[in-house]
Each structure stands twice: as structure tokens, then as C-alpha cells.
Write a protein that holds these residues in place. Structure first.
Motif, PDB file in Angstrom:
ATOM      1  N   ALA A 111       0.851  -1.201   0.000  1.00  0.00           N
ATOM      2  CA  ALA A 111       0.000   0.000   0.000  1.00  0.00           C
ATOM      3  C   ALA A 111       0.884   1.247   0.000  1.00  0.00           C
ATOM      4  O   ALA A 111       1.975   1.239   0.557  1.00  0.00           O
ATOM      5  CB  ALA A 111      -0.886  -0.004   1.243  1.00  0.00           C
ATOM      6  N   ALA A 123       4.091   6.779  -2.748  1.00  0.00           N
ATOM      7  CA  ALA A 123       3.023   7.706  -2.330  1.00  0.00           C
ATOM      8  C   ALA A 123       3.571   9.114  -2.573  1.00  0.00           C
ATOM      9  O   ALA A 123       4.475   9.553  -1.878  1.00  0.00           O
ATOM     10  CB  ALA A 123       2.704   7.495  -0.859  1.00  0.00           C
ATOM     11  N   TRP A 143       2.504  14.255  -1.165  1.00  0.00           N
ATOM     12  CA  TRP A 143       3.093  15.343  -0.376  1.00  0.00           C
ATOM     13  C   TRP A 143       4.484  15.734  -0.867  1.00  0.00           C
ATOM     14  O   TRP A 143       5.226  16.406  -0.183  1.00  0.00           O
ATOM     15  CB  TRP A 143       3.088  14.957   1.107  1.00  0.00           C
ATOM     16  CG  TRP A 143       1.666  14.771   1.565  1.00  0.00           C
ATOM     17  CD1 TRP A 143       0.811  15.754   1.976  1.00  0.00           C
ATOM     18  CD2 TRP A 143       0.907  13.553   1.583  1.00  0.00           C
ATOM     19  NE1 TRP A 143      -0.422  15.220   2.260  1.00  0.00           N
ATOM     20  CE2 TRP A 143      -0.394  13.872   2.030  1.00  0.00           C
ATOM     21  CE3 TRP A 143       1.192  12.224   1.257  1.00  0.00           C
ATOM     22  CZ2 TRP A 143      -1.406  12.914   2.167  1.00  0.00           C
ATOM     23  CZ3 TRP A 143       0.184  11.278   1.393  1.00  0.00           C
ATOM     24  CH2 TRP A 143      -1.087  11.626   1.845  1.00  0.00           C
ATOM     25  N   ASN A 185       0.815   6.638  -6.094  1.00  0.00           N
ATOM     26  CA  ASN A 185      -0.503   6.961  -5.543  1.00  0.00           C
ATOM     27  C   ASN A 185      -0.645   8.464  -5.340  1.00  0.00           C
ATOM     28  O   ASN A 185       0.302   9.140  -4.946  1.00  0.00           O
ATOM     29  CB  ASN A 185      -0.657   6.229  -4.198  1.00  0.00           C
ATOM     30  CG  ASN A 185      -1.859   6.705  -3.408  1.00  0.00           C
ATOM     31  OD1 ASN A 185      -1.750   7.546  -2.532  1.00  0.00           O
ATOM     32  ND2 ASN A 185      -3.019   6.166  -3.732  1.00  0.00           N
ATOM     33  N   PHE A 224      -7.109   7.976  -4.354  1.00  0.00           N
ATOM     34  CA  PHE A 224      -7.798   7.725  -3.086  1.00  0.00           C
ATOM     35  C   PHE A 224      -8.479   9.018  -2.688  1.00  0.00           C
ATOM     36  O   PHE A 224      -7.985  10.104  -2.956  1.00  0.00           O
ATOM     37  CB  PHE A 224      -6.715   7.340  -2.056  1.00  0.00           C
ATOM     38  CG  PHE A 224      -7.205   6.902  -0.695  1.00  0.00           C
ATOM     39  CD1 PHE A 224      -8.394   6.219  -0.520  1.00  0.00           C
ATOM     40  CD2 PHE A 224      -6.418   7.127   0.426  1.00  0.00           C
ATOM     41  CE1 PHE A 224      -8.799   5.797   0.741  1.00  0.00           C
ATOM     42  CE2 PHE A 224      -6.806   6.699   1.688  1.00  0.00           C
ATOM     43  CZ  PHE A 224      -8.002   6.036   1.840  1.00  0.00           C
ATOM     44  N   GLN A 251     -11.177  -0.905   0.707  1.00  0.00           N
ATOM     45  CA  GLN A 251     -10.445  -0.722   1.966  1.00  0.00           C
ATOM     46  C   GLN A 251     -11.390  -0.864   3.157  1.00  0.00           C
ATOM     47  O   GLN A 251     -12.344  -0.103   3.303  1.00  0.00           O
ATOM     48  CB  GLN A 251      -9.791   0.669   1.982  1.00  0.00           C
ATOM     49  CG  GLN A 251      -8.889   0.901   3.183  1.00  0.00           C
ATOM     50  CD  GLN A 251      -8.790   2.372   3.576  1.00  0.00           C
ATOM     51  OE1 GLN A 251      -9.789   3.084   3.602  1.00  0.00           O
ATOM     52  NE2 GLN A 251      -7.583   2.829   3.877  1.00  0.00           N
ATOM     53  N   ALA A 276      -8.318  -0.904   8.505  1.00  0.00           N
ATOM     54  CA  ALA A 276      -7.073  -0.475   7.858  1.00  0.00           C
ATOM     55  C   ALA A 276      -6.347   0.576   8.676  1.00  0.00           C
ATOM     56  O   ALA A 276      -6.939   1.313   9.459  1.00  0.00           O
ATOM     57  CB  ALA A 276      -7.381   0.085   6.473  1.00  0.00           C
ATOM     58  N   GLY A 294      -3.800   4.086   8.730  1.00  0.00           N
ATOM     59  CA  GLY A 294      -3.756   5.320   7.957  1.00  0.00           C
ATOM     60  C   GLY A 294      -5.155   5.889   7.791  1.00  0.00           C
ATOM     61  O   GLY A 294      -6.039   5.649   8.625  1.00  0.00           O
ATOM     62  N   HIS A 295      -5.375   6.637   6.727  1.00  0.00           N
ATOM     63  CA  HIS A 295      -6.689   7.252   6.530  1.00  0.00           C
ATOM     64  C   HIS A 295      -7.680   6.215   6.031  1.00  0.00           C
ATOM     65  O   HIS A 295      -7.374   5.431   5.135  1.00  0.00           O
ATOM     66  CB  HIS A 295      -6.561   8.444   5.591  1.00  0.00           C
ATOM     67  CG  HIS A 295      -5.901   9.598   6.294  1.00  0.00           C
ATOM     68  ND1 HIS A 295      -4.523   9.672   6.427  1.00  0.00           N
ATOM     69  CD2 HIS A 295      -6.417  10.651   6.973  1.00  0.00           C
ATOM     70  CE1 HIS A 295      -4.225  10.752   7.154  1.00  0.00           C
ATOM     71  NE2 HIS A 295      -5.351  11.360   7.491  1.00  0.00           N
ATOM     72  N   ALA A 326      -7.959  -4.393   0.894  1.00  0.00           N
ATOM     73  CA  ALA A 326      -7.010  -3.697   1.770  1.00  0.00           C
ATOM     74  C   ALA A 326      -7.614  -3.570   3.156  1.00  0.00           C
ATOM     75  O   ALA A 326      -8.818  -3.368   3.303  1.00  0.00           O
ATOM     76  CB  ALA A 326      -6.695  -2.311   1.215  1.00  0.00           C
ATOM     77  N   GLY A 327      -6.745  -3.703   4.159  1.00  0.00           N
ATOM     78  CA  GLY A 327      -7.218  -3.519   5.534  1.00  0.00           C
ATOM     79  C   GLY A 327      -7.195  -4.819   6.302  1.00  0.00           C
ATOM     80  O   GLY A 327      -7.943  -5.746   5.977  1.00  0.00           O
ATOM     81  N   GLY A 328      -6.304  -4.917   7.286  1.00  0.00           N
ATOM     82  CA  GLY A 328      -6.287  -6.080   8.164  1.00  0.00           C
ATOM     83  C   GLY A 328      -5.505  -7.263   7.635  1.00  0.00           C
ATOM     84  O   GLY A 328      -5.530  -8.334   8.246  1.00  0.00           O
ATOM     85  N   MET A 369      -3.729  -5.765  -0.648  1.00  0.00           N
ATOM     86  CA  MET A 369      -2.870  -4.591  -0.464  1.00  0.00           C
ATOM     87  C   MET A 369      -2.550  -4.477   1.030  1.00  0.00           C
ATOM     88  O   MET A 369      -3.452  -4.397   1.854  1.00  0.00           O
ATOM     89  CB  MET A 369      -3.597  -3.342  -0.966  1.00  0.00           C
ATOM     90  CG  MET A 369      -2.758  -2.105  -0.950  1.00  0.00           C
ATOM     91  SD  MET A 369      -3.698  -0.657  -1.506  1.00  0.00           S
ATOM     92  CE  MET A 369      -3.213  -0.525  -3.210  1.00  0.00           C
ATOM     93  N   SER A 414      -4.212  -4.956  11.855  1.00  0.00           N
ATOM     94  CA  SER A 414      -3.290  -6.045  11.525  1.00  0.00           C
ATOM     95  C   SER A 414      -1.966  -5.891  12.260  1.00  0.00           C
ATOM     96  O   SER A 414      -1.090  -6.750  12.150  1.00  0.00           O
ATOM     97  CB  SER A 414      -3.046  -6.094  10.021  1.00  0.00           C
ATOM     98  OG  SER A 414      -2.407  -4.901   9.604  1.00  0.00           O
TER      99      SER A 414
HETATM  100  C1  FMN Z   1       1.023   5.123   7.436  1.00  0.00           C
HETATM  101  C2  FMN Z   1      -0.006   4.957   6.365  1.00  0.00           C
HETATM  102  C3  FMN Z   1      -0.062   5.904   5.340  1.00  0.00           C
HETATM  103  C4  FMN Z   1      -1.010   5.765   4.307  1.00  0.00           C
HETATM  104  N1  FMN Z   1      -1.002   6.661   3.286  1.00  0.00           N
HETATM  105  C5  FMN Z   1      -1.792   6.450   2.212  1.00  0.00           C
HETATM  106  C6  FMN Z   1      -1.688   7.279   1.059  1.00  0.00           C
HETATM  107  O1  FMN Z   1      -0.894   8.210   0.979  1.00  0.00           O
HETATM  108  N2  FMN Z   1      -2.515   6.999   0.022  1.00  0.00           N
HETATM  109  C7  FMN Z   1      -3.414   5.960   0.043  1.00  0.00           C
HETATM  110  O2  FMN Z   1      -4.112   5.743  -0.941  1.00  0.00           O
HETATM  111  N3  FMN Z   1      -3.523   5.173   1.123  1.00  0.00           N
HETATM  112  C8  FMN Z   1      -2.735   5.386   2.202  1.00  0.00           C
HETATM  113  N4  FMN Z   1      -2.832   4.550   3.292  1.00  0.00           N
HETATM  114  C9  FMN Z   1      -3.852   3.482   3.321  1.00  0.00           C
HETATM  115  C10 FMN Z   1      -3.298   2.244   2.626  1.00  0.00           C
HETATM  116  O3  FMN Z   1      -3.300   2.485   1.244  1.00  0.00           O
HETATM  117  C11 FMN Z   1      -4.132   0.964   2.877  1.00  0.00           C
HETATM  118  O4  FMN Z   1      -5.464   1.167   2.541  1.00  0.00           O
HETATM  119  C12 FMN Z   1      -4.055   0.436   4.290  1.00  0.00           C
HETATM  120  O5  FMN Z   1      -2.747   0.544   4.804  1.00  0.00           O
HETATM  121  C13 FMN Z   1      -4.477  -1.016   4.334  1.00  0.00           C
HETATM  122  O6  FMN Z   1      -4.658  -1.462   5.635  1.00  0.00           O
HETATM  123  P1  FMN Z   1      -3.535  -2.157   6.549  1.00  0.00           P
HETATM  124  O7  FMN Z   1      -2.740  -0.992   7.069  1.00  0.00           O
HETATM  125  O8  FMN Z   1      -4.311  -2.837   7.584  1.00  0.00           O
HETATM  126  O9  FMN Z   1      -2.719  -3.054   5.693  1.00  0.00           O
HETATM  127  C14 FMN Z   1      -1.911   4.675   4.323  1.00  0.00           C
HETATM  128  C15 FMN Z   1      -1.844   3.738   5.357  1.00  0.00           C
HETATM  129  C16 FMN Z   1      -0.908   3.866   6.366  1.00  0.00           C
HETATM  130  C17 FMN Z   1      -0.839   2.809   7.442  1.00  0.00           C
END
Ligand code: FMN
Length: 448
Positions: free
Chosen positions: A21, A45, A48, A72, A97, A139, A143, A145-146, A172-174, A193, A301
Motif C-alpha cells: 500500500a 506515495a 506530499w 498513488n 484515493f 479498503q 485499515a 492510515g486514513h 485492503a485492511g487487516g 494490499m 493487523s
Molecule cells: C502510514 C499509512 C499511510 C497511508 N497513506 C496512504 C496514502 O498516501 N494513500 C493511500 O491511498 N492510502 C494510504 N494509506 C492506506 C493504505 O493504502 C491501505 O489502505 C491500508 O494501509 C491497508 O490497511 P492495513 O494498514 O491494515 O494493511 C496509508 C496507510 C498507512 C498505514
């Protein structure tokens, strides 16, 4: 693992249905290239970064891998110029996203690039497909992050799969290991992911303080919150409970500017830039300050994150067929070594590690009886037979080094009248060993 290869893997040009991810600033060229090199899909990513920085990141990743990778962009920010850079650099895959993908999609498709879009519910998935996106990333609420929606991965993925069929879906997520990947495929997704797991990869641009928090945390330590909104308001996220979150919650979760410690500088980056308490930024390498008070993004996770491992170890989980061995002279990743010390002479003799090594070496058509050890001090690799005593030039000055056990570190420090820095890896290793677990230190292997 051949059975797990999906039609989406072919479309993305990857061997494994595992996608790293885009974990914000933690997803730099090293992490992205390591995942892609291992047969998964790495994702930069870029949201920023300035356009120049983004171009540099893409080119740097290309220096590290010839395999496909993507980038991304978060649509809640002005990303038009960044998209221009991605398209000029002919990235094959762009993910978006948080926002309407329609305007970006027109440009992405015109360039012949594959468009992934992350959604948090079924309606958003359908809208994304109507906008023309090629792959939907579903997602779940767990998950890190956001977090876009409020439905968990288990319930969301099959519903999205049904709603957007035949458009491929990623989950994505978990998900943090091979079991999660298999579960995602069973739910109808064509790839998984992983974000949180890769935050603790050796190659991730995360500060050691953050990594250790991830390793120590369990799922209940994560909170779905709006606390860290500086720089990205109105965007719920999941992060570890820390002093900032606790104080804010204890004060009744007030809004800005009435929050406890509002405006405090909690960290300073390598260029001397201040970072404030409620900023949406995670601790990055070379930052100093009260880093544990920053946004420690993590998903549920995190329960499965016990170690800092090289990214290929995560991407390869469950992989049976490996790519050919690395070229001579190239540093590659192997199961880490445990070397026991006898007065500075280290002995390769750990039976559990030997089993891991043998399996790993056999898959690469190497002699399983020979292990190559690499020390930071020399930068060279040394072959040895199992049980053979090898003298590693690990610590002539008494500095704690990778690959040296805690006892040796302490002895060398005493002998050289230097303070003994307790490497957290070594301390953790000792604890796990005392519990009878297999523990490995983070020593890298090189090919001679
Ligand atoms: C520290 C962090 C930063 C993230 N930044 C982005 C981002 O810039 N763009 C985005 O589409 N998703 C971002 N995500 C979400 C991830 O793409 C993804 O959906 C998520 O990490 C999946 O869940 P998991 O953390 O349980 O594996 C971020 C997640 C984390 C943990």
C-alpha cells in the motif's frame, strides 16, 4: 504460489497477488523497489512531494528495479502537476484515493495507464467503475492510515466484488500475512494490499521509534479517530493510542484550537523544520523530538507485526516458486542469521535457523550446508559450514554490530570501556529465545 497467481497479476505484470500500500512518506523508492523485485507491486506515495521530488523518486525507484511499480495520489490535495510528472515518466500504474476519480481518470486513461482507485463502500465502488477505473481497491475499516469507510474488509470485499463484476478488486485492511492474502482471494479479490505490515519493513522510511511501537502494539491499541488532522482535516484515520491521543480524548476530544498541547512542537526534521502535535505526519528517519507523540498510523493487523523484516519476506509469504538466485555480488535478503559468540568467535550452529536456511538455499539451488554471513563492519560476506567457527571482523572498536549476540556486545563494550548500547533487536531476540521461540537477528546475507 503458482495457483495464487490471478488474472490481475498478469495485468499488473507481477508474480504475486501482493501489493504494498502507498503508506505515505514511508513508501520511498527502497521499499517500493524491494516489493516489486520480490514479485509483488510496490507503490510510491507522491501526494506530499513537489513535482521535482516526485520525478526524482520515480527515477530512483527505476534505478533500483526494472519490475513494474505504481504511484498513488490522494485526490483531496492538488495533484494535477504530480499526475503530469507520473504520466511524463510513463508509470504503468496510478492509484488514487479519497475523492472523485473522474477528472484524473480521463488523463490517466488517455496516457494508456492502469487506474486503481481505493473506496470505502459499495456505492463509492460503483461510482468509481462508472468513472472508468480499471481496478477497485476495497479498503476495510480495520485499515491503518486514513480510512475511507465504516465496513470491515471481510464484509466489504465480497460486496464490492459482486457490485463491480467483472472489474477486478483488491482487498485492503487487516491483511498482514499469507493467511490474509489467501482469505482476500477467497472473498473474490484478485490481490491483497498491505500497508501496516510494510511499515515495519527494513526498507520502509519509518523511524525506529515508530517501528518499535508497531511491534509492541496489539489491535486494541489502534484507534479510529480524527485526532491528527493538521494538514488533512475531516479525514478519519486509524493510529496507535499515544500521549497526544490520550490527552485529547481525556479532554473530551475538543476541536482545534482548544486541544491540549495545541501548537506544541513535538518533532524537528532533518532540515530543521518543526512539526506540531496534531499534524498528520508519522515519525520519519532523522527526525528528533517526542516522536512517539506523533501520528503513529497503524491498522488492526498490527497484531501480526512482530518483527522488522526485509520487505521480500512479507511479499514472499507462502511463495513456493522463487525467482532465480540473485546475481553474484548483489546484496539480497535471506532469513536473518543467528550467530552465537564464543569470545568473539561466532559459530553458525542454531538448528532452527539452519532449517530455515536449508529450505531457502535449496529453493535457490545453493549448497544448503554453506551459509554466507555479512557484517556491517566489513561489508564483505564470509562463507562457513554449519557448526564451523568463523571469525567475523565484527567489532574491533567495541561497537555493537549487527550479527553479534548481546553477550558479545556487552563483553566488547566492557573490554573497550565503552557504554553498551542495547540494540532493541538484540534485547527482543534474547527475550524471545528465553520464551523458547525462534528468533533471528537482522543480519543480511550477500552472495559472494
Ligand atoms: C502510514 C499509512 C499511510 C497511508 N497513506 C496512504 C496514502 O498516501 N494513500 C493511500 O491511498 N492510502 C494510504 N494509506 C492506506 C493504505 O493504502 C491501505 O489502505 C491500508 O494501509 C491497508 O490497511 P492495513 O494498514 O491494515 O494493511 C496509508 C496507510 C498507512 C498505514
Amino acid at each position: 504460489m503458482r495457483r495464487l497467481r490471478t488474472a490481475l497479476c498478469d495485468r499488473l505484470g507481477i508474480d504475486l497477488p501482493i501489493v504494498q500500500a502507498p503508506v505515505g512518506s514511508a513508501a520511498g523508492p527502497e521499499l517500493v523497489a524491494a516489493v516489486s523485485e520480490a514479485g509483488g507491486l510496490g507503490m510510491l506515495a507522491l501526494t506530499w512531494q513537489s513535482p521535482d521530488q516526485a520525478r526524482h523518486s520515480i527515477r530512483r525507484t527505476r534505478e533500483l528495479t526494472t519490475r513494474p511499480f505504481g504511484a498513488n495520489l490522494v485526490l483531496d490535495f492538488p495533484v494535477d502537476d504530480l499526475l503530469t510528472v507520473c504520466l511524463e515518466e510513463k508509470l504503468p500504474i496510478i492509484s488514487t484515493f479519497w475523492g472523485d476519480p473522474t477528472p484524473t481518470h480521463a488523463r490517466i486513461h488517455q496516457a494508456g495507464t492502469l487506474h486503481l482507485h481505493t473506496v470505502g463502500d459499495v456505492d463509492e465502488a460503483v461510482r468509481a467503475v462508472n468513472a472508468g477505473v480499471d481496478v477497485v481497491v476495497a479498503q476495510g475499516w480495520e485499515a491503518g492510515g486514513h480510512v475511507r469507510g465504516s465496513t470491515t474488509t471481510m464484509a466489504l470485499v465480497p460486496a464490492v466484488v459482486d457490485a463491480v463484476d467483472p472489474v477486478p478488486v483488491m482487498a485492503a485492511g487487516g491483511i498482514a500475512d499469507g493467511r490474509g492474502v489467501a482469505a482476500a482471494l477467497a472473498l473474490g479479490a484478485q490481490a491483497a494490499m498491505l500497508g501496516t505490515r510494510f511499515l515495519a519493513a527494513t526498507e520502509a522510511a519509518t523511524h525506529e521509534v515508530y517501528r518499535q511501537r508497531l511491534i509492541a502494539a496489539t489491535s486494541p491499541d489502534t484507534v479510529h479517530t480524527t485526532c491528527f488532522d493538521g494538514g488533512w482535516p475531516n479525514a478519519p484515520h486509524r493510529a496507535l493510542r499515544n500521549t497526544t491521543l490520550q490527552r485529547w480524548q481525556a479532554a473530551g476530544s475538543p476541536t482545534a484550537p482548544l486541544r491540549p498541547g495545541e501548537g506544541d512542537v513535538v518533532a524537528v526534521n532533518a532540515s530543521g523544520k518543526d512539526h506540531h502535535r496534531y499534524e498528520d505526519l508519522m515519525p520519519l528517519p532523522a527526525m528528533t523530538g517526542d516522536l512517539a507523540a506523533m501520528a503513529l498510523y497503524a491498522g488492526q493487523s498490527v497484531n501480526l507485526v512482530h518483527d522488522v523484516l526485509p520487505a521480500p519476506r512479507h511479499s514472499r509469504s507462502g511463495r513456493r516458486h522463487h525467482r532465480p538466485a540473485a546475481k553474484p555480488g548483489v546484496v539480497t535478503h535471506a532469513p536473518s542469521a543467528v550467530l552465537f559468540d564464543v569470545d568473539g568467535v561466532l559459530v553458525n550452529s542454531y538448528p532452527a535457523y539452519r532449517r530455515i536456511w536449508s529450505r531457502w538455499a535449496t529453493l535457490r539451488h545453493l549448497d544448503p550446508d554453506v551459509v554466507w554471513s555479512h557484517t556491517q563492519a566489513s561489508g564483505r560476506s564470509t562463507p562457513s559450514r554449519w557448526g564451523q567457527r568463523v571469525r567475523l571482523d565484527s567489532s574491533p572498536r567495541g561497537d555493537p554490530k549487527e550479527g553479534v549476540g548481546l553477550a558479545t556486545q556487552q563483553r566488547l563494550c566492557r573490554r573497550n570501556a565503552r557504554p553498551c548500547v542495547k540494540d532493541p533487536d538484540v534485547v527482543r531476540h534474547r527475550r524471545l529465545r528465553s520464551q523458547g521461540s525462534i528468533s533471528v537477528l537482522n543480519t543480511r546475507m550477500t552472495w559472494a
